[in-house]
Design an enzyme around this catalytic site. Structure first.
Site, short mmCIF file in Angstrom:
data_model
loop_
_atom_site.label_atom_id
_atom_site.label_comp_id
_atom_site.label_asym_id
_atom_site.label_seq_id
_atom_site.Cartn_x
_atom_site.Cartn_y
_atom_site.Cartn_z
N CYS A 83 0.43 -1.53 0.12
CA CYS A 83 0.00 0.54 0.24
C CYS A 83 1.19 1.08 -0.18
O CYS A 83 0.52 2.35 -0.58
CB CYS A 83 -1.02 0.17 0.93
N LYS A 321 -9.71 6.63 3.81
CA LYS A 321 -11.27 6.59 4.00
C LYS A 321 -11.96 7.26 3.50
O LYS A 321 -13.26 5.87 2.91
CB LYS A 321 -11.33 6.98 5.46
N HIS A 325 -9.12 4.95 -1.72
CA HIS A 325 -7.49 4.03 -0.79
C HIS A 325 -7.40 3.33 -2.45
O HIS A 325 -7.20 1.35 -2.34
CB HIS A 325 -7.65 3.22 -0.34
#
Ligand SMILES: [Zn+2]
Lengths: 378, 129
Positions: A83, A321, A325
């Site tokens: 990520c 959020k 993402h």
């Protein structure tokens, strides 16, 4: 050594782009960043992406993008750090410009997630930890974060609801952000009514899956925003192997190095784009950077410290959020958003008088942490 | 699950074989080739103790695709009695009865299988004692 500036930036709205391919997303974000830059000769392309091989049957994104932009011949590559791939791509772009060997570098972060089935996506995200020892026991990425959140609540005697202020802040800020995935504010009660995905993490406290791409043109030629520091650190791959799993050592080290390189006082930072994949990640990140005391980040959030009009605004366009993402894109979105804040182009999400911003993007559960410090050039 | 990778690790998955540093005594699961405490590369195989304590847990309702037929999964971090922490499932549990601090013991259970005619994968899970 050259200084590194952001010459221009571009993004596409985060969301569900059913009629656009992985390549379409990258090309569109790149063209948005290159608008008005006709005379600029690009020397290198760096693409940040985590899962294109597994989710989209596509690798070799460097050459793919160069070819799609009509730039064959140019040096191009993909970098991956789960990520944190987007932040790592910016770091790679930064060090190439800083080296003096490259004058202009195009950095693109992308992820195309909505084409994949949820369970396949869950498996892909779990690849951030060990195939042989995390995935084999059935763990998902979210469950690792849930284990930390339970440990945190137990150690500091904190209720779930204090951590769930982070998604409330994120959604509030996303309402007025043109490129955000969710433009709906919600309350703590809404979060508490949503089902658990992995106790104590709920549906409304988890970052969504998203399609998106963002791009930056980095240059050694002076421009409106300078990247003062770009630092990376790593932690043990598996949370179970860490002496204190509640300490985000990678973020702590990367932030400390970045602050030293940039020669800034952390208290002079005007806003923070942190990696709020889950509330526990937001809390442990703020604690690792020293902005909240251990066990106190949720209380600080509840008291308004991190609101857009608070002492230290975070997630100014909604964060992971609520802006969304798109995994390998996220770290680049954060820096495009910092660029918007520092150039006074953040619209209703503008942090008044913003001169200094910090971004923090992690791969895995703080396994890789990438911290950038950006300054408005006066 | 990758069948050959499973076969390669079968001893680890069924007996919790980790490693021990011959220089400083540090123990590891999963096994390592380089000691993280002292940097030594002189390590030996070491079977982990089979009992430990739950230090965190979660009930996972959306497991990865290889485990989709086994939802919900009760996952925990277990501190074994030698201080090594292991990630594993709690067998035969309901989330209502799991608590931090509970004592558990490693046991062999089915992890998953490759469809109706494929390989069945067995490995450690923990049961509450
Ligand atoms: Zn040793």
């Amino acid at each position: 050594m050259s200084k590194v500036y952001i010459k221009s930036a571009g993004l596409i709205p985060v969301g569900e782009h059913w009629n656009k391919s992985l390549t379409d997303l990258m090309v569109e974000a790149s063209l948005n960043a290159l608008k008005g830059q006709d005379g600029v000769k690009i020397d290198r392309i760096v693409v940040g992406n985590m899962m294109s091989g597994y989710l989209n049957n596509q690798e070799h994104l460097g050459a793919l993008l160069a070819s799609a932009l009509g730039m064959k011949g140019i040096e191009a590559l993909k970098v991956e750090a789960a990520c944190g791939s987007g932040g790592m791509a910016v770091h790679e772009g930064y060090i190439s410009v800083k080296s003096g060997d490259y004058e202009n570098v195009l950095v693109v972060g992308v992820e195309k997630m909505k084409d994949a089935d949820t369970q396949v996506l869950t498996k892909a995200l779990a690849m951030a930890e060990s195939a042989d020892f995390t995935q084999v026991v059935g763990a998902s990425f979210i469950s690792l974060n849930a284990l930390l959140m339970r440990m945190y609540m137990n150690k500091y005697n904190v209720q779930e609801e204090f951590l769930d202020y982070f998604p409330v802040i994120a959604h509030k800020n996303a309402v007025t952000a043109a490129h955000s995935q969710f433009k709906k504010a919600f309350t703590l009660e809404d979060v508490k009514r949503s089902p658990y995905l992995a106790e104590p993490i709920r549906l409304l406290s988890s970052a969504p899956s998203s399609d998106g791409a963002a791009a930056l043109l980095l240059s050694s030629k002076p421009s409106d925003v300078e990247i003062l520091a770009s630092e990376v650190s790593t932690n043990e791959l598996m949370i179970s192997q860490r002496e204190n799993p509640l300490k985000f050592e990678a973020t702590e080290k990367a932030f400390k190095k970045a602050v030293e390189k940039a020669e800034i006082n952390p208290s002079s930072v005007d806003f923070l784009e942190i990696h709020d994949a889950f509330p526990i990640v937001a809390a442990l990140s703020l604690e690792a950077m020293g902005y909240s005391a251990e066990g106190r980040a949720g209380f600080d959030a509840a008291n308004g410290k991190y609101n857009l009009d608070g002492d230290l605004p975070i997630l100014t366009f909604g964060g992971l959020k609520a802006r969304g993402h798109p995994v390998g894109g996220t770290g680049v979105y954060q820096i495009v958003e910092a660029y918007m804040q520092l150039t006074g182009t953040a619209g209703k999400n503008q942090v008044q008088g913003a001169k200094l911003g910090v971004t923090q993007n992690v791969g895995g559960v703080d396994t890789t942490s990438v911290v950038h410090i950006l300054r408005k050039v006066s | 699950m990758i069948p050959i990778a499973y076969w390669r690790n079968r001893k680890l998955y069924t007996r919790l074989i980790g490693s021990r540093c011959k220089r400083c005594g540090a123990e590891y699961y999963p096994p390592v080739k380089v000691c993280k405490k002292c940097g030594s590369v002189d390590l030996e195989e070491k079977e982990m103790p089979k009992t430990g304590t739950i230090i965190s847990y979660t009930k996972l309702t959306e497991p990865p695709v290889d485990f989709k037929d086994y939802s919900p999964i009760y996952l925990a971090m277990i501190r074994l009695d030698n201080g090594v922490t292991v990630l594993g499932q709690i067998a035969d549990a309901e989330s209502e009865e799991i608590r931090i601090g509970m004592r558990v013991m490693a046991t062999i259970r089915k992890w998953t299988e490759d469809g109706q005619n494929g390989i069945i994968y067995y490995g450690y899970k923990f049961k509450i004692i």
